[in-house]
Scaffold this active site. Structure first.
Site, PDB file in Angstrom:
ATOM      1  N   GLU A 357       0.833  -1.201   0.000  1.00 25.05           N
ATOM      2  CA  GLU A 357       0.000   0.000   0.000  1.00 25.05           C
ATOM      3  C   GLU A 357       0.869   1.252   0.000  1.00 25.05           C
ATOM      4  O   GLU A 357       0.460   2.301  -0.490  1.00 25.05           O
ATOM      5  CB  GLU A 357      -0.945   0.000   1.205  1.00 25.05           C
ATOM      6  CG  GLU A 357      -2.086   0.999   1.078  1.00 25.05           C
ATOM      7  CD  GLU A 357      -3.174   0.792   2.105  1.00 25.05           C
ATOM      8  OE1 GLU A 357      -4.190   0.147   1.780  1.00 25.05           O
ATOM      9  OE2 GLU A 357      -3.001   1.261   3.250  1.00 25.05           O
ATOM     10  N   HIS A 388       6.542 -26.775   3.524  1.00 28.64           N
ATOM     11  CA  HIS A 388       5.692 -27.801   2.928  1.00 28.64           C
ATOM     12  C   HIS A 388       4.645 -27.194   2.002  1.00 28.64           C
ATOM     13  O   HIS A 388       3.677 -27.878   1.633  1.00 28.64           O
ATOM     14  CB  HIS A 388       5.022 -28.623   4.030  1.00 28.64           C
ATOM     15  CG  HIS A 388       5.993 -29.448   4.813  1.00 28.64           C
ATOM     16  ND1 HIS A 388       6.322 -30.738   4.478  1.00 28.64           N
ATOM     17  CD2 HIS A 388       6.752 -29.143   5.908  1.00 28.64           C
ATOM     18  CE1 HIS A 388       7.216 -31.214   5.333  1.00 28.64           C
ATOM     19  NE2 HIS A 388       7.492 -30.259   6.213  1.00 28.64           N
ATOM     20  N   LYS A 516     -13.747   1.157  -4.510  1.00 23.80           N
ATOM     21  CA  LYS A 516     -14.812   1.570  -3.588  1.00 23.80           C
ATOM     22  C   LYS A 516     -15.886   2.374  -4.321  1.00 23.80           C
ATOM     23  O   LYS A 516     -17.086   2.213  -4.072  1.00 23.80           O
ATOM     24  CB  LYS A 516     -14.229   2.407  -2.449  1.00 23.80           C
ATOM     25  CG  LYS A 516     -13.330   1.646  -1.485  1.00 23.80           C
ATOM     26  CD  LYS A 516     -12.829   2.589  -0.404  1.00 23.80           C
ATOM     27  CE  LYS A 516     -11.918   1.893   0.581  1.00 23.80           C
ATOM     28  NZ  LYS A 516     -11.431   2.821   1.629  1.00 23.80           N
TER      29      LYS A 516
END
EC number: 5.3.1.9
Length: 552
Positions: A357, A388, A516
Protein backbone atom coordinates in the site's frame (compact mmCIF):
# COMPACT_ATOMS: atom_id res chain seq x y z
CA UNK A 1 19.18 16.61 -2.84
CA UNK A 2 15.48 15.96 -3.49
CA UNK A 3 14.43 15.02 -6.98
CA UNK A 4 11.84 17.25 -8.57
CA UNK A 5 11.06 15.51 -11.87
CA UNK A 6 10.92 12.19 -13.64
CA UNK A 7 13.97 10.01 -14.20
CA UNK A 8 16.56 12.03 -12.31
CA UNK A 9 17.48 9.15 -10.03
CA UNK A 10 17.80 6.68 -12.88
CA UNK A 11 19.89 9.09 -14.92
CA UNK A 12 22.54 9.40 -12.24
CA UNK A 13 25.99 7.91 -12.50
CA UNK A 14 25.49 5.59 -9.54
CA UNK A 15 22.32 4.15 -11.11
CA UNK A 16 24.25 3.31 -14.26
CA UNK A 17 27.09 1.86 -12.20
CA UNK A 18 24.65 -0.38 -10.35
CA UNK A 19 23.30 -1.73 -13.63
CA UNK A 20 26.83 -2.45 -14.84
CA UNK A 21 27.75 -4.01 -11.52
CA UNK A 22 24.68 -6.25 -11.58
CA UNK A 23 25.52 -7.49 -15.06
CA UNK A 24 29.12 -8.19 -14.12
CA UNK A 25 28.30 -10.05 -10.90
CA UNK A 26 24.98 -11.77 -11.63
CA UNK A 27 26.64 -15.14 -12.13
CA UNK A 28 28.71 -14.96 -8.95
CA UNK A 29 27.81 -17.80 -6.60
CA UNK A 30 27.26 -16.99 -2.94
CA UNK A 31 28.85 -20.28 -1.91
CA UNK A 32 32.04 -19.09 -3.60
CA UNK A 33 31.87 -15.77 -1.76
CA UNK A 34 31.62 -17.56 1.58
CA UNK A 35 34.56 -19.80 0.73
CA UNK A 36 36.65 -16.79 -0.28
CA UNK A 37 35.66 -14.53 2.64
CA UNK A 38 36.13 -16.06 6.07
CA UNK A 39 34.77 -12.91 7.71
CA UNK A 40 31.77 -12.51 5.41
CA UNK A 41 29.24 -12.85 8.23
CA UNK A 42 31.01 -10.19 10.30
CA UNK A 43 31.17 -7.83 7.33
CA UNK A 44 27.55 -8.29 6.34
CA UNK A 45 25.62 -8.35 9.61
CA UNK A 46 24.41 -5.74 12.08
CA UNK A 47 23.65 -6.45 15.75
CA UNK A 48 21.53 -3.94 17.65
CA UNK A 49 21.21 -5.02 21.28
CA UNK A 50 19.95 -8.51 20.52
CA UNK A 51 18.33 -7.69 17.19
CA UNK A 52 20.56 -9.21 14.51
CA UNK A 53 20.29 -8.65 10.77
CA UNK A 54 22.40 -11.23 8.93
CA UNK A 55 22.48 -10.15 5.30
CA UNK A 56 25.57 -12.13 4.34
CA UNK A 57 23.52 -14.62 2.29
CA UNK A 58 22.83 -12.07 -0.42
CA UNK A 59 24.19 -11.61 -3.92
CA UNK A 60 26.35 -8.71 -2.91
CA UNK A 61 29.99 -7.83 -2.45
CA UNK A 62 31.54 -4.93 -0.62
CA UNK A 63 31.37 -3.01 -3.89
CA UNK A 64 27.65 -3.74 -4.19
CA UNK A 65 26.96 -2.32 -0.74
CA UNK A 66 29.11 0.74 -1.41
CA UNK A 67 27.18 1.52 -4.59
CA UNK A 68 23.81 1.01 -2.92
CA UNK A 69 24.78 3.26 -0.04
CA UNK A 70 25.91 5.86 -2.55
CA UNK A 71 22.50 5.56 -4.23
CA UNK A 72 20.80 6.37 -0.92
CA UNK A 73 22.97 9.45 -0.56
CA UNK A 74 22.30 10.63 -4.10
CA UNK A 75 18.58 10.13 -3.48
CA UNK A 76 18.84 12.56 -0.57
CA UNK A 77 17.84 10.02 2.06
CA UNK A 78 19.35 11.95 4.96
CA UNK A 79 17.45 15.07 3.92
CA UNK A 80 14.17 13.19 3.73
CA UNK A 81 14.70 11.59 7.13
CA UNK A 82 15.41 14.99 8.61
CA UNK A 83 12.35 16.46 6.89
CA UNK A 84 10.20 13.73 8.43
CA UNK A 85 11.65 14.35 11.89
CA UNK A 86 11.02 18.08 11.56
CA UNK A 87 7.36 17.56 10.69
CA UNK A 88 7.55 18.74 7.10
CA UNK A 89 4.72 17.63 4.84
CA UNK A 90 6.50 14.71 3.20
CA UNK A 91 3.10 13.19 2.38
CA UNK A 92 3.06 15.50 -0.60
CA UNK A 93 -0.24 14.48 -2.21
CA UNK A 94 -2.25 15.00 0.97
CA UNK A 95 -0.12 17.86 2.34
CA UNK A 96 0.47 16.14 5.65
CA UNK A 97 3.33 15.53 7.99
CA UNK A 98 4.33 11.92 8.67
CA UNK A 99 4.99 11.52 12.36
CA UNK A 100 4.06 7.99 13.47
CA UNK A 101 7.41 7.67 15.25
CA UNK A 102 6.18 10.38 17.66
CA UNK A 103 3.69 7.80 18.93
CA UNK A 104 6.54 5.94 20.65
CA UNK A 105 8.51 9.02 21.70
CA UNK A 106 9.71 9.47 25.26
CA UNK A 107 8.33 12.39 27.24
CA UNK A 108 11.55 14.33 26.65
CA UNK A 109 11.50 13.96 22.86
CA UNK A 110 10.33 16.83 20.69
CA UNK A 111 8.47 16.18 17.44
CA UNK A 112 6.58 19.12 16.03
CA UNK A 113 3.73 19.42 13.53
CA UNK A 114 2.75 22.90 12.40
CA UNK A 115 5.10 24.33 15.01
CA UNK A 116 3.53 22.45 17.92
CA UNK A 117 5.26 19.67 19.83
CA UNK A 118 2.89 16.71 19.50
CA UNK A 119 4.59 14.51 22.11
CA UNK A 120 2.57 15.86 25.08
CA UNK A 121 -0.76 15.23 23.36
CA UNK A 122 0.41 11.75 22.35
CA UNK A 123 1.22 10.91 25.95
CA UNK A 124 -2.07 12.36 27.21
CA UNK A 125 -4.02 10.15 24.80
CA UNK A 126 -1.90 7.14 25.70
CA UNK A 127 -2.66 7.81 29.36
CA UNK A 128 -6.40 7.80 28.60
CA UNK A 129 -6.02 4.51 26.72
CA UNK A 130 -4.00 2.92 29.51
CA UNK A 131 -6.46 4.07 32.17
CA UNK A 132 -9.39 2.65 30.25
CA UNK A 133 -7.64 -0.63 29.44
CA UNK A 134 -6.70 -1.04 33.08
CA UNK A 135 -10.35 -0.65 34.11
CA UNK A 136 -11.20 -3.51 31.78
CA UNK A 137 -8.29 -5.64 32.98
CA UNK A 138 -9.02 -5.00 36.67
CA UNK A 139 -12.75 -5.75 36.23
CA UNK A 140 -13.65 -2.19 37.25
CA UNK A 141 -15.45 -1.45 33.98
CA UNK A 142 -18.48 -3.73 33.92
CA UNK A 143 -21.27 -4.46 31.49
CA UNK A 144 -24.93 -3.52 31.76
CA UNK A 145 -25.70 -6.27 34.28
CA UNK A 146 -22.65 -5.65 36.43
CA UNK A 147 -20.56 -8.49 35.02
CA UNK A 148 -16.93 -7.81 34.05
CA UNK A 149 -15.89 -7.75 30.41
CA UNK A 150 -14.72 -11.16 29.18
CA UNK A 151 -14.53 -10.60 25.41
CA UNK A 152 -13.21 -7.64 23.44
CA UNK A 153 -14.10 -7.39 19.74
CA UNK A 154 -12.04 -5.00 17.63
CA UNK A 155 -13.95 -3.92 14.52
CA UNK A 156 -11.75 -2.31 11.89
CA UNK A 157 -10.06 -2.97 8.58
CA UNK A 158 -6.63 -2.41 7.08
CA UNK A 159 -4.37 -0.63 9.51
CA UNK A 160 -7.12 -0.66 12.14
CA UNK A 161 -7.02 -4.44 12.10
CA UNK A 162 -3.74 -5.87 10.80
CA UNK A 163 -1.37 -4.31 13.33
CA UNK A 164 -3.43 -4.96 16.47
CA UNK A 165 -4.32 -8.47 15.28
CA UNK A 166 -0.65 -9.28 14.72
CA UNK A 167 0.44 -7.82 18.06
CA UNK A 168 -2.23 -9.60 20.10
CA UNK A 169 -1.33 -12.94 18.57
CA UNK A 170 2.42 -12.36 18.79
CA UNK A 171 2.27 -11.30 22.43
CA UNK A 172 -0.18 -13.94 23.62
CA UNK A 173 2.23 -15.15 26.35
CA UNK A 174 2.03 -11.68 27.92
CA UNK A 175 -1.78 -11.43 27.81
CA UNK A 176 -4.43 -11.98 30.46
CA UNK A 177 -5.96 -15.42 30.28
CA UNK A 178 -9.47 -14.38 31.27
CA UNK A 179 -10.07 -11.72 28.61
CA UNK A 180 -10.29 -12.86 25.01
CA UNK A 181 -9.59 -10.42 22.17
CA UNK A 182 -11.26 -10.99 18.80
CA UNK A 183 -10.98 -9.18 15.48
CA UNK A 184 -13.60 -8.55 12.81
CA UNK A 185 -12.60 -6.95 9.53
CA UNK A 186 -14.25 -8.80 6.66
CA UNK A 187 -17.48 -7.55 5.11
CA UNK A 188 -18.48 -11.19 4.67
CA UNK A 189 -21.09 -11.66 7.38
CA UNK A 190 -19.49 -14.95 8.35
CA UNK A 191 -16.64 -13.07 10.01
CA UNK A 192 -18.86 -11.22 12.47
CA UNK A 193 -21.36 -14.04 12.92
CA UNK A 194 -18.72 -16.63 13.76
CA UNK A 195 -16.94 -14.21 16.08
CA UNK A 196 -20.14 -13.55 18.02
CA UNK A 197 -20.98 -17.23 18.41
CA UNK A 198 -20.83 -18.06 22.10
CA UNK A 199 -20.32 -14.45 23.22
CA UNK A 200 -22.53 -12.84 25.83
CA UNK A 201 -23.80 -9.31 25.22
CA UNK A 202 -23.41 -8.50 28.91
CA UNK A 203 -19.68 -9.28 28.94
CA UNK A 204 -18.60 -8.10 25.47
CA UNK A 205 -16.88 -4.82 24.64
CA UNK A 206 -16.68 -3.56 21.05
CA UNK A 207 -13.89 -1.29 19.84
CA UNK A 208 -14.89 0.42 16.59
CA UNK A 209 -11.74 1.66 14.87
CA UNK A 210 -12.03 4.11 11.99
CA UNK A 211 -10.26 7.45 11.73
CA UNK A 212 -13.09 9.02 9.71
CA UNK A 213 -15.80 6.81 11.21
CA UNK A 214 -17.11 6.45 7.68
CA UNK A 215 -15.29 3.34 6.44
CA UNK A 216 -18.16 1.29 4.93
CA UNK A 217 -16.85 -2.14 5.90
CA UNK A 218 -16.21 -1.08 9.48
CA UNK A 219 -19.52 0.73 9.94
CA UNK A 220 -21.53 -2.12 8.42
CA UNK A 221 -19.96 -4.50 10.91
CA UNK A 222 -20.33 -2.01 13.77
CA UNK A 223 -24.04 -1.48 13.17
CA UNK A 224 -24.57 -5.23 12.84
CA UNK A 225 -22.72 -5.74 16.13
CA UNK A 226 -24.87 -3.06 17.73
CA UNK A 227 -28.03 -4.79 16.50
CA UNK A 228 -26.80 -8.08 17.99
CA UNK A 229 -26.03 -6.31 21.26
CA UNK A 230 -29.49 -4.72 21.45
CA UNK A 231 -31.13 -8.14 21.24
CA UNK A 232 -30.36 -8.48 24.95
CA UNK A 233 -29.68 -4.88 26.02
CA UNK A 234 -31.20 -1.41 25.98
CA UNK A 235 -30.07 1.55 23.91
CA UNK A 236 -28.79 3.24 27.05
CA UNK A 237 -26.44 0.31 27.59
CA UNK A 238 -24.46 0.98 24.40
CA UNK A 239 -22.15 3.37 26.24
CA UNK A 240 -20.92 0.54 28.47
CA UNK A 241 -20.11 -1.78 25.59
CA UNK A 242 -18.89 0.34 22.65
CA UNK A 243 -15.87 2.61 22.40
CA UNK A 244 -14.45 4.30 19.31
CA UNK A 245 -11.01 5.02 17.91
CA UNK A 246 -11.58 7.95 15.60
CA UNK A 247 -11.12 11.63 14.94
CA UNK A 248 -14.76 12.28 13.96
CA UNK A 249 -16.57 13.25 17.16
CA UNK A 250 -19.96 13.91 15.54
CA UNK A 251 -20.11 10.59 13.68
CA UNK A 252 -19.13 8.76 16.85
CA UNK A 253 -21.90 10.53 18.80
CA UNK A 254 -24.42 9.69 16.08
CA UNK A 255 -23.55 6.02 16.50
CA UNK A 256 -24.33 6.26 20.20
CA UNK A 257 -20.84 6.41 21.68
CA UNK A 258 -20.16 9.21 24.14
CA UNK A 259 -17.24 11.54 23.27
CA UNK A 260 -15.44 10.59 26.48
CA UNK A 261 -15.33 7.03 25.16
CA UNK A 262 -13.70 8.07 21.92
CA UNK A 263 -9.94 7.75 21.69
CA UNK A 264 -8.27 9.73 18.98
CA UNK A 265 -5.33 9.71 16.63
CA UNK A 266 -4.23 12.30 14.15
CA UNK A 267 -3.99 12.95 10.42
CA UNK A 268 -0.20 12.73 10.64
CA UNK A 269 -0.60 9.04 11.48
CA UNK A 270 -1.35 6.76 8.54
CA UNK A 271 -3.54 3.76 9.22
CA UNK A 272 -0.83 1.20 8.45
CA UNK A 273 1.47 2.97 10.91
CA UNK A 274 -1.09 3.31 13.70
CA UNK A 275 -0.72 0.23 15.92
CA UNK A 276 1.34 2.37 18.32
CA UNK A 277 -1.58 4.75 18.86
CA UNK A 278 -5.07 4.37 20.31
CA UNK A 279 -5.64 1.90 17.46
CA UNK A 280 -3.65 -0.46 19.67
CA UNK A 281 -6.26 -0.26 22.46
CA UNK A 282 -7.11 -3.94 22.03
CA UNK A 283 -3.42 -4.74 22.45
CA UNK A 284 -3.26 -2.62 25.61
CA UNK A 285 -6.23 -4.48 27.07
CA UNK A 286 -4.60 -7.80 26.26
CA UNK A 287 -1.07 -7.17 27.55
CA UNK A 288 -1.36 -4.16 29.85
CA UNK A 289 0.48 -0.86 30.14
CA UNK A 290 3.90 -2.20 31.14
CA UNK A 291 4.20 -4.54 28.19
CA UNK A 292 2.71 -2.06 25.73
CA UNK A 293 5.26 0.51 26.84
CA UNK A 294 7.97 -2.08 26.19
CA UNK A 295 6.50 -2.49 22.70
CA UNK A 296 6.76 1.28 22.17
CA UNK A 297 10.27 1.39 23.64
CA UNK A 298 11.44 -1.29 21.22
CA UNK A 299 10.15 0.73 18.30
CA UNK A 300 11.79 3.87 19.67
CA UNK A 301 15.12 2.04 19.94
CA UNK A 302 14.88 1.17 16.25
CA UNK A 303 13.85 4.76 15.48
CA UNK A 304 16.96 6.15 17.16
CA UNK A 305 19.15 3.62 15.38
CA UNK A 306 17.57 4.55 12.04
CA UNK A 307 17.99 8.27 12.69
CA UNK A 308 21.64 8.07 13.76
CA UNK A 309 23.46 5.02 12.36
CA UNK A 310 25.51 5.39 9.17
CA UNK A 311 23.72 3.96 6.17
CA UNK A 312 26.01 0.96 5.76
CA UNK A 313 25.41 -0.02 9.41
CA UNK A 314 21.75 0.93 9.53
CA UNK A 315 19.37 -2.04 9.71
CA UNK A 316 16.32 -0.50 7.96
CA UNK A 317 18.49 1.21 5.35
CA UNK A 318 20.37 -1.97 4.48
CA UNK A 319 17.11 -3.94 4.28
CA UNK A 320 15.72 -1.29 1.96
CA UNK A 321 18.80 -1.14 -0.25
CA UNK A 322 18.81 -4.90 -0.70
CA UNK A 323 15.15 -4.73 -1.72
CA UNK A 324 15.94 -2.05 -4.30
CA UNK A 325 18.88 -4.13 -5.54
CA UNK A 326 16.72 -7.16 -6.25
CA UNK A 327 13.48 -5.52 -7.29
CA UNK A 328 14.79 -2.72 -9.48
CA UNK A 329 18.12 -4.07 -10.73
CA UNK A 330 17.45 -7.83 -10.76
CA UNK A 331 13.74 -7.67 -11.63
CA UNK A 332 12.81 -10.02 -8.79
CA UNK A 333 9.29 -8.56 -8.36
CA UNK A 334 8.41 -10.49 -5.19
CA UNK A 335 9.65 -10.71 -1.61
CA UNK A 336 8.87 -13.64 0.69
CA UNK A 337 8.49 -13.38 4.48
CA UNK A 338 9.02 -16.50 6.58
CA UNK A 339 8.69 -16.00 10.35
CA UNK A 340 9.82 -19.06 12.29
CA UNK A 341 7.49 -18.21 15.17
CA UNK A 342 3.85 -19.19 15.42
CA UNK A 343 3.11 -15.85 17.06
CA UNK A 344 4.19 -14.07 13.88
CA UNK A 345 1.79 -15.97 11.63
CA UNK A 346 0.09 -12.68 10.73
CA UNK A 347 3.34 -10.86 9.95
CA UNK A 348 3.22 -11.55 6.18
CA UNK A 349 -0.29 -10.07 5.96
CA UNK A 350 0.74 -7.05 8.04
CA UNK A 351 3.77 -6.45 5.81
CA UNK A 352 1.70 -6.86 2.68
CA UNK A 353 -0.26 -3.76 3.58
CA UNK A 354 2.71 -1.86 4.96
CA UNK A 355 4.82 -2.46 1.86
CA UNK A 356 2.40 -2.75 -1.05
CA UNK A 357 0.00 0.00 0.00
CA UNK A 358 2.98 2.28 0.57
CA UNK A 359 5.17 1.54 -2.45
CA UNK A 360 2.91 -0.27 -4.92
CA UNK A 361 2.90 2.76 -7.19
CA UNK A 362 3.94 3.70 -10.71
CA UNK A 363 3.62 7.46 -10.21
CA UNK A 364 6.27 9.50 -8.46
CA UNK A 365 5.63 11.97 -5.68
CA UNK A 366 5.31 14.84 -8.14
CA UNK A 367 2.90 13.07 -10.50
CA UNK A 368 5.47 11.77 -12.96
CA UNK A 369 5.30 8.28 -14.45
CA UNK A 370 8.14 6.04 -13.31
CA UNK A 371 9.82 3.81 -15.88
CA UNK A 372 11.53 1.40 -13.50
CA UNK A 373 10.22 -1.28 -11.16
CA UNK A 374 9.14 -0.18 -7.69
CA UNK A 375 7.38 -2.06 -4.88
CA UNK A 376 7.40 -5.87 -4.87
CA UNK A 377 4.63 -8.35 -4.23
CA UNK A 378 5.04 -9.35 -0.58
CA UNK A 379 3.92 -12.80 0.49
CA UNK A 380 4.84 -15.56 2.89
CA UNK A 381 3.84 -18.09 5.50
CA UNK A 382 4.89 -19.11 8.94
CA UNK A 383 7.87 -21.37 9.62
CA UNK A 384 7.96 -25.00 8.62
CA UNK A 385 4.45 -24.69 7.17
CA UNK A 386 6.00 -22.68 4.34
CA UNK A 387 8.54 -25.44 3.73
CA UNK A 388 5.69 -27.80 2.93
CA UNK A 389 3.89 -25.27 0.74
CA UNK A 390 6.12 -23.24 -1.56
CA UNK A 391 9.76 -24.01 -0.77
CA UNK A 392 9.84 -26.37 -3.75
CA UNK A 393 9.59 -23.27 -5.95
CA UNK A 394 12.22 -21.41 -3.94
CA UNK A 395 14.71 -24.26 -4.19
CA UNK A 396 14.15 -25.54 -7.71
CA UNK A 397 11.89 -23.07 -9.50
CA UNK A 398 12.82 -20.58 -12.19
CA UNK A 399 12.30 -17.35 -10.26
CA UNK A 400 14.55 -15.23 -8.10
CA UNK A 401 12.75 -14.76 -4.78
CA UNK A 402 14.54 -12.78 -2.06
CA UNK A 403 13.45 -13.96 1.38
CA UNK A 404 13.38 -12.69 4.95
CA UNK A 405 13.62 -15.30 7.70
CA UNK A 406 12.64 -14.12 11.20
CA UNK A 407 13.81 -16.30 14.07
CA UNK A 408 13.43 -15.91 17.86
CA UNK A 409 16.18 -17.80 19.68
CA UNK A 410 14.03 -18.62 22.70
CA UNK A 411 10.48 -19.91 22.90
CA UNK A 412 7.81 -19.18 25.50
CA UNK A 413 6.65 -22.77 25.20
CA UNK A 414 9.21 -25.39 26.20
CA UNK A 415 7.69 -28.49 24.64
CA UNK A 416 10.25 -31.23 24.12
CA UNK A 417 12.80 -30.35 21.45
CA UNK A 418 10.29 -28.40 19.38
CA UNK A 419 12.11 -25.10 19.39
CA UNK A 420 15.54 -26.57 18.78
CA UNK A 421 14.14 -28.39 15.76
CA UNK A 422 12.45 -25.19 14.58
CA UNK A 423 15.74 -23.29 14.78
CA UNK A 424 17.51 -26.09 12.94
CA UNK A 425 14.95 -25.97 10.13
CA UNK A 426 15.23 -22.20 9.76
CA UNK A 427 19.02 -22.20 9.62
CA UNK A 428 19.04 -25.20 7.28
CA UNK A 429 16.75 -23.46 4.81
CA UNK A 430 18.84 -20.30 4.67
CA UNK A 431 21.96 -22.38 4.05
CA UNK A 432 20.29 -24.60 1.46
CA UNK A 433 18.90 -21.62 -0.46
CA UNK A 434 22.33 -20.02 -0.50
CA UNK A 435 24.53 -23.05 -1.12
CA UNK A 436 22.40 -25.32 -3.26
CA UNK A 437 23.59 -28.77 -4.26
CA UNK A 438 25.66 -29.27 -7.41
CA UNK A 439 25.33 -32.11 -9.89
CA UNK A 440 28.67 -33.44 -8.68
CA UNK A 441 27.44 -33.56 -5.10
CA UNK A 442 24.20 -35.22 -6.15
CA UNK A 443 26.06 -37.76 -8.26
CA UNK A 444 28.24 -38.74 -5.31
CA UNK A 445 25.17 -39.14 -3.07
CA UNK A 446 23.32 -41.30 -5.58
CA UNK A 447 26.32 -43.49 -6.29
CA UNK A 448 26.93 -43.92 -2.56
CA UNK A 449 23.31 -45.08 -2.28
CA UNK A 450 23.89 -47.64 -5.02
CA UNK A 451 21.86 -45.89 -7.73
CA UNK A 452 23.17 -46.60 -11.23
CA UNK A 453 22.25 -46.68 -14.89
CA UNK A 454 19.08 -45.12 -16.27
CA UNK A 455 17.67 -44.44 -12.81
CA UNK A 456 20.76 -42.43 -11.93
CA UNK A 457 20.49 -40.47 -15.18
CA UNK A 458 16.83 -39.76 -14.48
CA UNK A 459 17.26 -38.74 -10.85
CA UNK A 460 20.42 -36.68 -11.18
CA UNK A 461 18.91 -33.46 -12.64
CA UNK A 462 15.86 -33.75 -10.37
CA UNK A 463 17.98 -33.63 -7.24
CA UNK A 464 20.20 -30.69 -8.18
CA UNK A 465 19.56 -27.47 -6.24
CA UNK A 466 20.85 -24.38 -8.04
CA UNK A 467 21.11 -22.35 -4.82
CA UNK A 468 22.17 -18.71 -4.95
CA UNK A 469 18.73 -17.65 -3.66
CA UNK A 470 19.24 -14.55 -1.48
CA UNK A 471 17.91 -14.17 2.04
CA UNK A 472 18.14 -12.04 5.14
CA UNK A 473 17.93 -13.67 8.55
CA UNK A 474 16.57 -11.50 11.34
CA UNK A 475 17.37 -13.07 14.69
CA UNK A 476 15.85 -11.80 17.93
CA UNK A 477 16.44 -13.13 21.42
CA UNK A 478 12.75 -13.83 21.94
CA UNK A 479 9.35 -12.73 20.71
CA UNK A 480 8.80 -10.11 23.40
CA UNK A 481 6.99 -6.75 23.26
CA UNK A 482 10.33 -4.95 22.95
CA UNK A 483 11.64 -7.04 20.08
CA UNK A 484 8.29 -6.98 18.29
CA UNK A 485 8.41 -3.19 18.46
CA UNK A 486 11.92 -3.20 17.01
CA UNK A 487 10.88 -5.56 14.22
CA UNK A 488 7.83 -3.61 13.07
CA UNK A 489 9.64 -0.27 13.23
CA UNK A 490 12.51 -1.70 11.16
CA UNK A 491 10.10 -2.64 8.38
CA UNK A 492 8.34 0.75 8.59
CA UNK A 493 11.60 2.58 8.04
CA UNK A 494 12.68 0.14 5.33
CA UNK A 495 9.54 0.97 3.33
CA UNK A 496 10.15 4.71 3.76
CA UNK A 497 13.75 4.42 2.53
CA UNK A 498 12.67 2.54 -0.57
CA UNK A 499 10.03 5.16 -1.29
CA UNK A 500 12.66 7.89 -1.09
CA UNK A 501 14.96 6.07 -3.53
CA UNK A 502 12.15 5.32 -5.99
CA UNK A 503 10.75 8.84 -5.70
CA UNK A 504 7.42 7.60 -4.31
CA UNK A 505 5.14 9.11 -1.70
CA UNK A 506 4.89 6.09 0.60
CA UNK A 507 2.15 7.63 2.74
CA UNK A 508 -0.90 7.88 0.48
CA UNK A 509 -3.01 5.09 -1.03
CA UNK A 510 -5.07 6.40 -3.90
CA UNK A 511 -5.19 2.94 -5.45
CA UNK A 512 -7.75 1.71 -2.92
CA UNK A 513 -10.35 4.34 -3.87
CA UNK A 514 -11.52 3.41 -7.38
CA UNK A 515 -12.87 0.00 -6.46
CA UNK A 516 -14.81 1.57 -3.59
CA UNK A 517 -16.40 4.06 -5.99
CA UNK A 518 -17.54 1.31 -8.33
CA UNK A 519 -18.84 -0.77 -5.42
CA UNK A 520 -21.11 2.11 -4.39
CA UNK A 521 -22.54 2.14 -7.90
CA UNK A 522 -22.92 -1.63 -8.20
CA UNK A 523 -24.49 -2.25 -4.77
CA UNK A 524 -27.93 -0.77 -5.63
CA UNK A 525 -27.80 -2.36 -9.08
CA UNK A 526 -27.70 -5.81 -7.50
CA UNK A 527 -31.21 -5.27 -6.13
CA UNK A 528 -32.52 -3.46 -9.20
CA UNK A 529 -34.35 -4.84 -12.23
CA UNK A 530 -32.91 -2.30 -14.64
CA UNK A 531 -30.27 -3.53 -17.09
CA UNK A 532 -26.81 -2.81 -15.69
CA UNK A 533 -24.56 -0.58 -17.76
CA UNK A 534 -21.05 -1.93 -17.41
CA UNK A 535 -18.86 -4.14 -19.56
CA UNK A 536 -20.32 -7.47 -20.68
CA UNK A 537 -18.48 -9.43 -17.98
CA UNK A 538 -19.60 -7.22 -15.10
CA UNK A 539 -23.15 -7.06 -16.48
CA UNK A 540 -23.32 -10.86 -16.67
CA UNK A 541 -22.03 -11.25 -13.12
CA UNK A 542 -24.59 -8.75 -11.81
CA UNK A 543 -27.36 -10.65 -13.59
CA UNK A 544 -26.09 -13.94 -12.19
CA UNK A 545 -26.28 -12.53 -8.67
CA UNK A 546 -29.82 -11.29 -9.35
CA UNK A 547 -30.99 -14.73 -10.43
CA UNK A 548 -28.96 -17.03 -8.22
CA UNK A 549 -27.81 -14.97 -5.25
CA UNK A 550 -29.70 -14.14 -2.09
CA UNK A 551 -31.00 -10.63 -1.68
CA UNK A 552 -30.66 -8.94 1.66
Amino acid sequence: MRFQSINEINLTSVWAQLHLHQRSTRHVEMRDLFEAESDRFLNFSIDLNGFLLDFSKNRITGRSLDLLVELSKVAGLSDWVEAARLGEQINTSEHRAVMHFALRASVDDVYSVDGQNVVPVVHRELRRCFDFSEKIRQKIWCGFNGSPIRDVVNIGIGGSDLGPRLAVQALHPYALSDIRVHFVSNLDGADLAQTLEGLDQATTLFIVSSKSFSTPETLDNAYAAKAWFLQKAQGSDVSKHFVAISSNVEAVKDFGIAPEQMFRFWDWVGGRYSVWSAIGLSVMIAIGERHFRAFLDGAREMDQHFFTAPHEKNIPVVMALLGVWYNTFYGAHTHAIMPYAHGLARLPAYLQQLDMESNGKRVGRFGEMLDFDTGPVVWGEVGVNSQHAFFQLLHQGTRLVPCDFILPLRSHYAIGQHHQQLVANCLAQTEALMRGKTDTEVLEELQAAGVTGELLDALLPQKVFPGNQPSNTIVIDELSPHFLGMLLAAYEHKVFVQGVIWGINSFDQWGVEYGKQLAKRIAPELASTKPPKHDSSTNALIERYRTRGCRS
